[in-house]
Motif scaffolding. Structure first.
Motif, mmCIF file in Angstrom:
data_model
loop_
_atom_site.group_PDB
_atom_site.id
_atom_site.type_symbol
_atom_site.label_atom_id
_atom_site.label_comp_id
_atom_site.label_asym_id
_atom_site.label_seq_id
_atom_site.Cartn_x
_atom_site.Cartn_y
_atom_site.Cartn_z
ATOM 1 N N GLY C 50 0.728 -1.385 -0.163
ATOM 2 C CA GLY C 50 0.002 -0.042 -0.117
ATOM 3 C C GLY C 50 0.963 1.353 0.001
ATOM 4 N N GLY C 51 2.009 1.018 -0.182
ATOM 5 C CA GLY C 51 3.396 2.383 -0.008
ATOM 6 C C GLY C 51 3.227 2.924 -1.500
ATOM 7 N N GLY C 52 2.618 2.392 -2.644
ATOM 8 C CA GLY C 52 2.845 2.897 -3.834
ATOM 9 C C GLY C 52 3.592 2.444 -4.615
ATOM 10 N N LYS C 53 4.251 1.599 -4.442
ATOM 11 C CA LYS C 53 5.266 0.861 -5.599
ATOM 12 C C LYS C 53 4.918 0.730 -6.701
ATOM 13 C CE LYS C 53 6.441 -2.743 -2.821
ATOM 14 N NZ LYS C 53 5.664 -3.023 -1.696
ATOM 15 N N SER C 54 3.832 -0.128 -6.850
ATOM 16 C CA SER C 54 2.918 -0.311 -8.124
ATOM 17 C C SER C 54 2.602 1.031 -8.973
ATOM 18 C CB SER C 54 1.882 -1.288 -8.021
ATOM 19 O OG SER C 54 2.091 -2.374 -7.464
ATOM 20 N N THR C 55 1.951 2.115 -7.849
ATOM 21 C CA THR C 55 1.697 3.228 -8.587
ATOM 22 C C THR C 55 2.818 4.004 -9.193
ATOM 23 O OG1 THR C 55 0.001 3.331 -6.709
ATOM 24 C CG2 THR C 55 0.480 5.167 -7.887
ATOM 25 N N VAL C 56 3.806 3.981 -8.522
ATOM 26 C CA VAL C 56 5.196 4.679 -8.981
ATOM 27 C C VAL C 56 5.365 3.906 -10.559
ATOM 28 C CG1 VAL C 56 7.669 5.180 -8.940
ATOM 29 C CG2 VAL C 56 5.923 5.339 -6.966
ATOM 30 N N LEU C 57 5.430 2.739 -10.779
ATOM 31 C CA LEU C 57 5.790 2.104 -11.756
ATOM 32 C C LEU C 57 4.866 2.548 -13.063
ATOM 33 C CD1 LEU C 57 6.782 -1.328 -10.759
ATOM 34 C CD2 LEU C 57 8.172 0.350 -11.653
ATOM 35 N N ARG C 58 3.357 2.547 -12.516
ATOM 36 C CA ARG C 58 2.428 2.796 -13.590
ATOM 37 C C ARG C 58 2.621 4.152 -13.855
ATOM 38 N NH1 ARG C 58 -1.662 -0.974 -14.203
ATOM 39 N NH2 ARG C 58 -3.187 0.466 -15.153
ATOM 40 N N VAL C 59 2.773 5.083 -12.966
ATOM 41 C CA VAL C 59 3.300 6.538 -13.470
ATOM 42 C C VAL C 59 4.293 6.588 -14.418
ATOM 43 C CG1 VAL C 59 3.898 8.882 -12.781
ATOM 44 C CG2 VAL C 59 2.088 7.663 -11.243
ATOM 45 N N ILE C 60 5.233 5.910 -14.234
ATOM 46 C CA ILE C 60 6.623 6.004 -14.933
ATOM 47 C C ILE C 60 6.296 5.319 -16.467
ATOM 48 C CG2 ILE C 60 8.817 5.152 -15.316
ATOM 49 C CD1 ILE C 60 9.259 5.539 -12.002
ATOM 50 N N ALA C 61 5.534 4.358 -16.442
ATOM 51 C CA ALA C 61 5.082 3.702 -17.764
ATOM 52 C C ALA C 61 4.092 4.443 -18.501
ATOM 53 C CB ALA C 61 4.354 2.407 -17.392
ATOM 54 N N GLY C 62 3.517 5.575 -17.798
ATOM 55 C CA GLY C 62 2.670 6.452 -18.522
ATOM 56 C C GLY C 62 1.295 5.880 -18.434
ATOM 57 N N LEU C 63 0.991 4.824 -17.808
ATOM 58 C CA LEU C 63 -0.428 4.131 -17.598
ATOM 59 C C LEU C 63 -1.284 5.240 -16.840
ATOM 60 C CD1 LEU C 63 0.361 0.620 -17.472
ATOM 61 C CD2 LEU C 63 -0.696 1.573 -19.182
ATOM 62 N N LEU C 64 -0.641 5.916 -15.634
ATOM 63 C CA LEU C 64 -1.387 6.541 -14.869
ATOM 64 C C LEU C 64 -1.013 8.191 -14.644
ATOM 65 C CD1 LEU C 64 -3.273 6.215 -12.484
ATOM 66 C CD2 LEU C 64 -1.285 5.953 -10.846
ATOM 67 N N ARG C 65 -1.857 8.821 -14.749
ATOM 68 C CA ARG C 65 -1.244 10.417 -14.707
ATOM 69 C C ARG C 65 -1.175 10.972 -13.265
ATOM 70 N NH1 ARG C 65 -5.543 11.794 -19.282
ATOM 71 N NH2 ARG C 65 -6.670 10.461 -17.876
ATOM 72 N N PRO C 66 -0.172 11.187 -12.888
ATOM 73 C CA PRO C 66 -0.060 11.996 -11.769
ATOM 74 C C PRO C 66 -0.764 13.205 -11.371
ATOM 75 C CG PRO C 66 2.065 12.578 -12.827
ATOM 76 C CD PRO C 66 1.080 11.530 -13.780
ATOM 77 N N LEU C 67 -1.357 13.563 -10.327
ATOM 78 C CA LEU C 67 -2.022 14.837 -9.990
ATOM 79 C C LEU C 67 -1.254 16.086 -10.275
ATOM 80 C CD1 LEU C 67 -4.289 14.038 -6.655
ATOM 81 C CD2 LEU C 67 -5.101 14.182 -9.130
ATOM 82 N N THR C 68 0.039 16.017 -9.742
ATOM 83 C CA THR C 68 0.808 17.014 -9.918
ATOM 84 C C THR C 68 2.394 16.467 -10.315
ATOM 85 O OG1 THR C 68 1.630 17.027 -7.659
ATOM 86 C CG2 THR C 68 0.174 18.594 -8.255
ATOM 87 N N GLY C 69 3.125 17.278 -10.629
ATOM 88 C CA GLY C 69 4.589 16.753 -11.213
ATOM 89 C C GLY C 69 4.618 16.069 -12.591
ATOM 90 N N PHE C 70 5.783 15.545 -13.089
ATOM 91 C CA PHE C 70 5.863 15.134 -14.385
ATOM 92 C C PHE C 70 7.040 13.962 -14.476
ATOM 93 C CE2 PHE C 70 8.145 18.833 -14.284
ATOM 94 C CZ PHE C 70 9.285 18.404 -14.813
ATOM 95 N N VAL C 71 6.919 13.134 -15.228
ATOM 96 C CA VAL C 71 7.870 12.123 -15.864
ATOM 97 C C VAL C 71 8.525 12.474 -16.996
ATOM 98 C CG1 VAL C 71 8.681 9.991 -16.145
ATOM 99 C CG2 VAL C 71 6.683 10.293 -14.638
ATOM 100 N N ALA C 72 9.958 12.581 -17.043
ATOM 101 C CA ALA C 72 10.668 13.161 -18.157
ATOM 102 C C ALA C 72 11.629 12.132 -18.791
ATOM 103 C CB ALA C 72 11.122 14.504 -17.915
ATOM 104 N N TRP C 73 11.868 12.118 -19.929
ATOM 105 C CA TRP C 73 12.817 11.216 -20.489
ATOM 106 C C TRP C 73 13.666 12.117 -21.416
ATOM 107 C CZ3 TRP C 73 14.193 5.905 -20.403
ATOM 108 C CH2 TRP C 73 14.917 5.569 -21.487
ATOM 109 N N ASP C 74 15.022 11.976 -20.963
ATOM 110 C CA ASP C 74 15.778 12.954 -21.485
ATOM 111 C C ASP C 74 15.413 14.388 -21.704
ATOM 112 O OD1 ASP C 74 18.272 13.481 -22.719
ATOM 113 O OD2 ASP C 74 17.711 12.584 -24.767
ATOM 114 N N GLY C 75 14.736 14.857 -20.638
ATOM 115 C CA GLY C 75 14.219 16.287 -20.335
ATOM 116 C C GLY C 75 13.046 16.514 -21.122
#
Lengths: 239, 221, 244
Positions: C50-75
């Motif tokens: 329940g700490g959010g490990k899977s959630t982090v992976l899904r956000v980085i995969a682009g499956l889940l959109r975070p409420l705030t912030g962003f993930v960037a590849w090469d900027g």
């Protein structure tokens, strides 16, 4: 729009408006029913039966306005992801379903003396019936998920799809009705409206819309309270 | 484009391997149609009168049973995540799913319906129109089915729910299709009816995948 | 048995996660989470359920959109070009995403074909022979799946199914591997094979982010992150922010 996006501000405004709107609703219903039932002429063909119109027709109008509200709220929820838009869409659905139900029941009561049967597949009644089905589908979908957010978002998409489809459905039902219309049936939109009838009709329409507003505020308030309770319980559990 | 075709190919291959899934839908179609003469009595005139409506309503009901194949299993076994990560926009993914669904459900019904029409004593001049309405109407059924199936991903009682959502939206298809076949049986022109069906199909091809894509986006979030 | 891995990813890119916050089902999961993975790097997501490990992976995969912030590849923010990001990511979720009716080999081939990674190889696999895909051949060999390749996935055990899903990731040729509890159901030999594959992947310049609570060796210089260490600051405000 965004000024009201803050729930606190919205509820402050809504709580001020609510008693006024409730009073307006009561006055409009009282005067509309008085004029409609006692101080307007009977129809030359239908006699006093026409008075059902003052309950039936505004209910159908309000039901359609409700669906439009639901679709607009759904669209703004999808675009701005604001919880109040989600709650407004959810709040509108059962109210609209209630209005369609009133329109269907009064339509049936109206039909009995006119057609001699409780139900006729008249184009308008049929369209209202399909609108009722659309409401049922929406309510079932929104409540079918464990995650309330997910239900709201799915419902928003469905409301939009339904809004795009409604004109096509309405058109097809009218078309179907002209194909199957038995010549002897008296159409509900038959009698032209006399000015004395217009006043109670508009008063009743105003009453329905004011009632819609009152119920929207009450329901949004209770839905918000339920959502907040859920949040606080989750937050307390994860302390 | 290759991902689009690969999704269709995958669904067709799965449908072929799990042939009973498709066969069950078609068997339902046949069995329900056969219930009508048994319930109404075998009067040929009566059957001919109701044949268009029976064939169309039954094909809609049978299609409802097939929609839970579309996304439910993919969502349960993690396949939907992989499809979403194929780089294919979700709306095109939905369109590919609709194509595969039509090929495995709509197309076989198109073949079956005239045979069932014979059993219902459908007027001889109506068979061509029956097939034409199915050719124009069943793709719309598949497209709307994809929207409904995408909306109910992860819902409780998804199979019933999708029927409750999608059936009212398909009323125009039913009305225009059945009135076209009725018109053909009565020897009237069917052009307008078929044009309406074609117009709905033309509008549904771009719009339904957009709606389904939006619904899938919400389902993944 | 080692996989001969040429330097696969010539242009090194950096993955950065900046101040992401996620609430799921109205429940605040984490906030202000930032991390970065260099080319050839590895990141271990640890922490309690329940700490959010899977959630982090899904956000980085682009499956889940975070409420705030962003993930960037090469900027470049991944949300700007989801299709390009999808081509970089090989994601192994909780579920194996295998179709029971297809064989192990067909499952992997179909998935790679849909991801635009390989020819469909339909005719070859229909005859039950290994297809054209050399990367998949190597992955199957590494995970000792060759004898199982032509069995329907329905017949495989949970651990065998996990290995097929892993083979799909290993053969994908994607620079970024996102593995959610990759070792569930695996025996020690398979875990060792996975560790070898990860080492080779990193040597070639690839990145690995794995959510795992067992001692999976991701190789030298791996970093560790516990999403549970990034709570929403105040439960009360978290409630409001998650709601609004």
């Amino acid at each position: 729009m965004h000024r009201f996006a803050n729930p606190t501000r919205f509820f402050r405004l809504a709580n001020t408006v609510l008693p006024v709107l409730a009073a307006v609703t009561a006055v409009l219903f009282a005067s509309g029913l008085y004029y409609g039932l006692f101080d307007s002429p009977p129809d030359y063909q239908q006699g006093d039966t026409v008075r059902i119109m003052y309950v039936h027709v505004p209910a159908a109008w309000a039901a359609m306005a409700c669906y439009a509200t639901m679709a607009l709220a759904g669209a703004s929820f999808l675009i701005w992801k604001h919880i109040l838009a989600d709650l407004a869409a959810r709040a509108a659905a059962p109210i609209g379903a209630g209005f369609t139900l009133i329109a269907l029941v009064t339509g049936s009561l109206w039909g009995q003396p006119m057609w001699g049967t409780w139900w006729v597949w008249d184009a308008r009644l049929t369209s209202v019936l399909i609108l009722f089905f659309l409401y049922l589908g929406y309510i079932a979908l929104v409540n079918a998920f464990d995650d309330p957010d997910r239900g709201g978002r799915a419902g928003a998409v469905l409301a939009l799809v339904g809004a795009v489809n409604l004109p096509i459905i309405k058109f097809s039902v009218d078309w179907w009705n002209t194909l199957h219309q038995p010549a002897s049936v008296l159409r509900m939109d038959g009698p032209s409206i006399a000015p004395e009838m217009l006043l109670p009709l508009l008063l009743m329409a105003g009453a329905y819309f004011a009632l819609f507003g009152v119920m929207m505020i009450l329901r949004i308030r209770s839905l918000y309270a339920g959502r907040r309770l859920r949040q606080l319980r989750l937050a307390a559990a994860s302390e | 484009m290759s991902a689009f075709l690969a999704v269709i190919a995958r669904d067709l291959r799965l449908a072929r391997r799990q042939g009973t899934d498709v066969a069950m839908t078609l068997a339902f179609f046949v069995v329900v149609v056969a219930m009508f003469p048994l319930g109404l009595g075998p009067t040929p005139e009566l059957l001919a009168r109701i044949a268009p409506a029976v064939l169309w309503v039954t094909s809609l009901l049978a299609a409802m049973l097939s929609f839970d194949r579309l996304f439910q299993q993919d969502s349960e076994d993690g396949g939907l995540d992989q499809l979403a990560l194929s780089g294919l926009p979700l709306s095109l993914l939905a369109l590919a799913k609709a194509c595969a669904h039509w090929l495995t459900t709509g197309l076989p019904m198109l073949v079956l319906a005239p045979m069932l029409g014979i059993s219902l004593n459908l007027a001889p001049q109506s068979y061509g129109v029956l097939v034409a309405t199915l050719a124009l109407g069943t793709p719309v059924v598949s497209l709307f089915g994809v929207v409904g199936a995408a909306l109910v991903v992860g819902a409780r009682r998804a199979g019933v729910l999708v029927a409750l959502i999608v059936l009212p939206l398909l009323i125009p298809i039913l009305i225009f299709a059945v009135s076209a076949i009725d018109a053909a049986s009565a020897g009237l022109s069917v052009r307008v009816h078929l044009l309406f069906l074609g117009a709905i199909l033309a509008a549904a091809i771009p719009l339904a995948p957009l709606a389904a894509g939006a619904a899938l986006r919400q389902a993944l979030d | 048995m080692t996989v001969a891995a040429p330097p696969l990813f010539p242009d090194p890119a950096r993955l950065t996660v900046t101040d992401i916050a996620v609430a799921r089902g109205g429940r605040p999961v984490f906030a202000d989470l930032s991390c970065a993975v260099e080319p050839g790097g590895a990141l271990r997501l640890a922490g309690p359920n329940g700490g959010g490990k899977s959630t982090v992976l899904r956000v980085i995969a682009g499956l889940l959109r975070p409420l705030t912030g962003f993930v960037a590849w090469d900027g470049a923010t991944i949300a700007d070009d989801p299709a390009a990001h999808a081509q970089r990511v090989a994601y192994l979720g909780h579920a194996d995403a295998l179709k029971s009716a297809l064989t192990a080999r067909e499952n992997a081939e179909t998935a790679l074909a849909i991801a635009g990674r390989a020819p469909t190889g339909q005719s070859a696999s229909e005859r039950g022979r290994p297809g054209e895909n050399a990367a998949l051949d190597r992955a199957f060999a590494l995970l000792d799946l060759e004898r199982l390749a032509d069995l329907p996935a329905a017949w495989l055990s949970a651990g065998q199914r996990r290995r097929v899903a892993l083979a799909r990731v290993i053969a994908s040729g994607c620079p970024l591997w996102l593995l959610d509890e990759p070792t569930v159901g695996l025996d020690t030999a398979s875990v060792a094979a996975l560790e070898r594959a990860i080492a080779d992947h990193r040597q070639a310049g690839g990145m690995v982010i794995a959510a795992t609570h067992i001692a999976l060796d991701l190789g030298p210089g791996d970093e560790s992150l516990d999403p549970g260490a990034f709570p929403w600051r105040h439960a009360e405000s978290a409630v409001d922010e998650a709601l609004v």
